[in-house]
Write a protein that holds these residues in place. Structure first.
Motif, PDB file in Angstrom:
ATOM      1  N   LYS A  28       0.841  -1.187   0.000  1.00  0.00           N
ATOM      2  CA  LYS A  28       0.000   0.000   0.000  1.00  0.00           C
ATOM      3  C   LYS A  28       0.878   1.240   0.000  1.00  0.00           C
ATOM      4  O   LYS A  28       1.730   1.403   0.865  1.00  0.00           O
ATOM      5  N   LYS A  31      -2.996   5.871  -1.137  1.00  0.00           N
ATOM      6  CA  LYS A  31      -4.243   5.468  -1.803  1.00  0.00           C
ATOM      7  C   LYS A  31      -3.992   4.444  -2.905  1.00  0.00           C
ATOM      8  O   LYS A  31      -4.896   3.737  -3.320  1.00  0.00           O
ATOM      9  N   LYS A  33      -2.797   1.071  -4.227  1.00  0.00           N
ATOM     10  CA  LYS A  33      -2.572  -0.236  -3.591  1.00  0.00           C
ATOM     11  C   LYS A  33      -2.300  -1.307  -4.622  1.00  0.00           C
ATOM     12  O   LYS A  33      -2.988  -1.393  -5.638  1.00  0.00           O
ATOM     13  N   CYS A  48      -5.128  -0.738  -7.581  1.00  0.00           N
ATOM     14  CA  CYS A  48      -6.339   0.031  -7.352  1.00  0.00           C
ATOM     15  C   CYS A  48      -5.980   1.342  -6.653  1.00  0.00           C
ATOM     16  O   CYS A  48      -5.172   1.358  -5.741  1.00  0.00           O
ATOM     17  N   ASP A  49      -6.570   2.439  -7.112  1.00  0.00           N
ATOM     18  CA  ASP A  49      -6.270   3.711  -6.462  1.00  0.00           C
ATOM     19  C   ASP A  49      -7.537   4.374  -5.941  1.00  0.00           C
ATOM     20  O   ASP A  49      -7.582   5.570  -5.699  1.00  0.00           O
ATOM     21  N   LYS A  50      -8.600   3.559  -5.819  1.00  0.00           N
ATOM     22  CA  LYS A  50      -9.866   4.098  -5.312  1.00  0.00           C
ATOM     23  C   LYS A  50     -10.231   3.386  -4.014  1.00  0.00           C
ATOM     24  O   LYS A  50      -9.654   2.354  -3.669  1.00  0.00           O
ATOM     25  N   GLU A  51     -11.224   3.940  -3.341  1.00  0.00           N
ATOM     26  CA  GLU A  51     -11.778   3.237  -2.187  1.00  0.00           C
ATOM     27  C   GLU A  51     -12.766   2.214  -2.712  1.00  0.00           C
ATOM     28  O   GLU A  51     -13.727   2.564  -3.398  1.00  0.00           O
ATOM     29  N   ILE A  52     -12.511   0.938  -2.425  1.00  0.00           N
ATOM     30  CA  ILE A  52     -13.392  -0.126  -2.908  1.00  0.00           C
ATOM     31  C   ILE A  52     -13.765  -1.000  -1.722  1.00  0.00           C
ATOM     32  O   ILE A  52     -12.940  -1.261  -0.845  1.00  0.00           O
ATOM     33  N   GLU A  53     -15.028  -1.425  -1.719  1.00  0.00           N
ATOM     34  CA  GLU A  53     -15.497  -2.268  -0.634  1.00  0.00           C
ATOM     35  C   GLU A  53     -14.616  -3.513  -0.503  1.00  0.00           C
ATOM     36  O   GLU A  53     -14.247  -4.113  -1.513  1.00  0.00           O
ATOM     37  N   ASP A  56      -9.681  -3.112   1.791  1.00  0.00           N
ATOM     38  CA  ASP A  56      -8.788  -2.947   2.935  1.00  0.00           C
ATOM     39  C   ASP A  56      -8.885  -4.079   3.950  1.00  0.00           C
ATOM     40  O   ASP A  56      -8.114  -4.129   4.904  1.00  0.00           O
TER      41      ASP A  56
END
Length: 431
Positions: A28, A31, A33, A48-53, A56
RNA sequence: GGGCCCGUAGUGUAGCCUGGAUAAACACGUCGCCCUGUCACGGCGAAGAGCGCCGGUUCAAAUCCGGUCGGGCCCGCCA
């Protein structure tokens, strides 16, 4: 959406795909990852560079279903990577990993004991798993070669009433109200099947030895590649066949397992001829060339190593057949040589280790009976075996290759247990 | 069956020979925070073993001794 195997991802450039696998690496950078995903076919980097369900929640060794887009990326380890769009967690690890199986073995520096205690986990390591991928190749090719040479695959009983030699190294099993043993060799049965009219039979099967030793080259359960063939002139026909097999095998391994061989730093030799050195000449060579005079009728492990060294220097091959072993250290069914002190039994040594034992067998009923008595056994115990010898047994011979030993020597492994998925040794009964 | 060697956090090691000072050091992993191109990522911080087990010697034992259990290697024997 259908699953795509990781090795096929390059066919899906700029397309949406679904992959399944294990998470083997997580990096990581704020942002941004990175995830290394692995399935049976290979590894790929996911990014991935977004917040995704769920993203994490992922830990190493998580089992996941990942949706994403395949894209070319020069900065990715394999030139392509997958842009992660959706993550489903199929399972999370419940405990800390005992070791980081996904790392390079040389960094882990694990003891064999640890690898074997956590066998399924250590097999996830690519290099370790590859031992068994190449072993499967060896067995596949053995079968293929045998079939091409008109051998019939057979399966003989592993629960037997007596051993092929004495009885000292057999595992006893309770067989209803009788005592039975685990087969230490398919020897009697494969000979009987030659006489049964099949002429040529082979078997791939476990055999059992209750030998109470603890060395880097013994297992109490090992995979024996057996063959037995009728209508031979002498033991040289059997050796000829083995040489042909080994050439065929090495050619195949060089072609199909390049990557594994390279990983293990192995250059498989081009087999031409394998020298055949009679036992007594071997002993003389040891005396002359190495100043080793070891008493006794057999070869010690040191002598075996030296003979291979000799063969490499003189003939340019890591293989050497030692032929005409003294009769009294070979089993009773071994055909005596013209000089009856010796026999038509041979061993094949490879890189210092015995990987095959074979011989021409006695096919004459009376001679076999004589031999049984000569070795001090009771013919009554071998009645079931002797029967077919009364009804026209052709001259025949055969051999047995230790599959783990061959694997071990091909890859230069240090301990034979490395070449067994779940080795059974003096102390290990689990996993 | 005979000989030699080893046993310290989840893992791999150091310390032991030449007992002691803060009841154990380092690396990897783990946890927390930071980090938009990592790939053995990096930075900062934290937790985690009382030294296989039992007993002995000693004012004092991870360190010395005995036993025991677990493991490794070699030899005999074998594929």
């Amino acid at each position: 959406m259908k699953r795509v195997l990781i090795r096929d991802l390059n066919k899906y450039l700029n397309k949406q795909v679904l992959i399944y696998g294990w998470v083997e690496g997580i990096r990581k950078l704020g942002k941004l990852k990175f995830f290394i995903i692995r399935d049976r076919s290979g590894q790929i980097q996911g990014v991935c560079d977004k917040e995704i369900e769920n993203l994490d929640k992922l830990e190493k060794a998580s089992v996941v279903k990942i949706f994403g887009k395949v894209k070319e990326e020069t900065q990715a380890p394999k030139g392509i990577e997958i842009l992660i769009e959706k993550v489903e967690i199929l399972n999370l690890p419940k405990a800390t990993l005992p070791f980081e199986y996904y790392r390079d073995l040389s960094l882990l520096n694990l003891k064999l004991d640890m690898l074997l205690d956590y066998r399924p986990l250590s097999l996830r390591n690519k290099k370790i798993g590859n031992i068994f991928r190449i072993q499967a190749g060896i067995i596949k090719i053995y079968r293929e070669f045998m079939e091409k040479n008109d051998f019939l695959e057979v399966h003989t009983p592993k629960i037997v009433s007596s051993g092929t030699e004495g009885g000292s190294q057999l595992f006893k099993v309770e067989y209803f109200d009788r005592v039975a043993y685990l087969a230490q060799s398919p020897q009697f049965y494969k000979q009987m099947l030659v006489g049964a009219g099949f002429e040529r039979v082979y078997e791939v099967g476990f055999v059992y030895r209750a030998e109470d030793h603890e060395t880097s080259r013994h297992l109490n359960e090992y995979l024996s590649l057996d063959l037995e063939m009728g209508f031979i002139e002498d033991e040289n026909d059997v050796m000829d066949l083995e040489v042909k097999f080994l050439k065929y095998l090495f050619r195949y391994l060089r072609k199909k397992y390049q990557e594994v061989l390279k990983e293990y730093n192995i250059e498989l030799e081009e087999i031409r001829e394998i020298p055949r050195i009679p036992f007594y000449e071997g002993k003389e060579i040891l005396k002359k060339e190495y100043n080793k005079e070891i008493l006794g009728d057999d070869l010690t492990p040191e002598e075996e190593r030296l003979l291979c060294e000799y063969s490499l220097n003189k003939y340019g091959t890591n293989f050497v057949f030692v032929t005409k072993f003294p009769r009294n250290i070979r089993p009773f069914y071994t055909m005596p040589d013209n000089n009856p002190t010796y026999s038509r039994g041979f061993d094949l040594l490879y890189k210092g280790m015995e990987v095959t034992t074979g011989s021409q067998r006695i096919h004459d009923y009376d001679m076999l009976l004589e031999s049984i008595k000569y070795f001090g056994y009771n013919p009554e115990n071998f009645k079931f075996y002797l029967e077919i010898f009364k009804y026209g047994m052709p001259p025949h011979g055969g051999l047995a290759i230790g599959a783990e030993r061959l694997t071990c020597q091909i890859l230069n492994l240090k301990n034979i247990r490395e070449a067994s998925l779940f080795p059974r040794d003096r102390y290990r009964l689990v996993p």
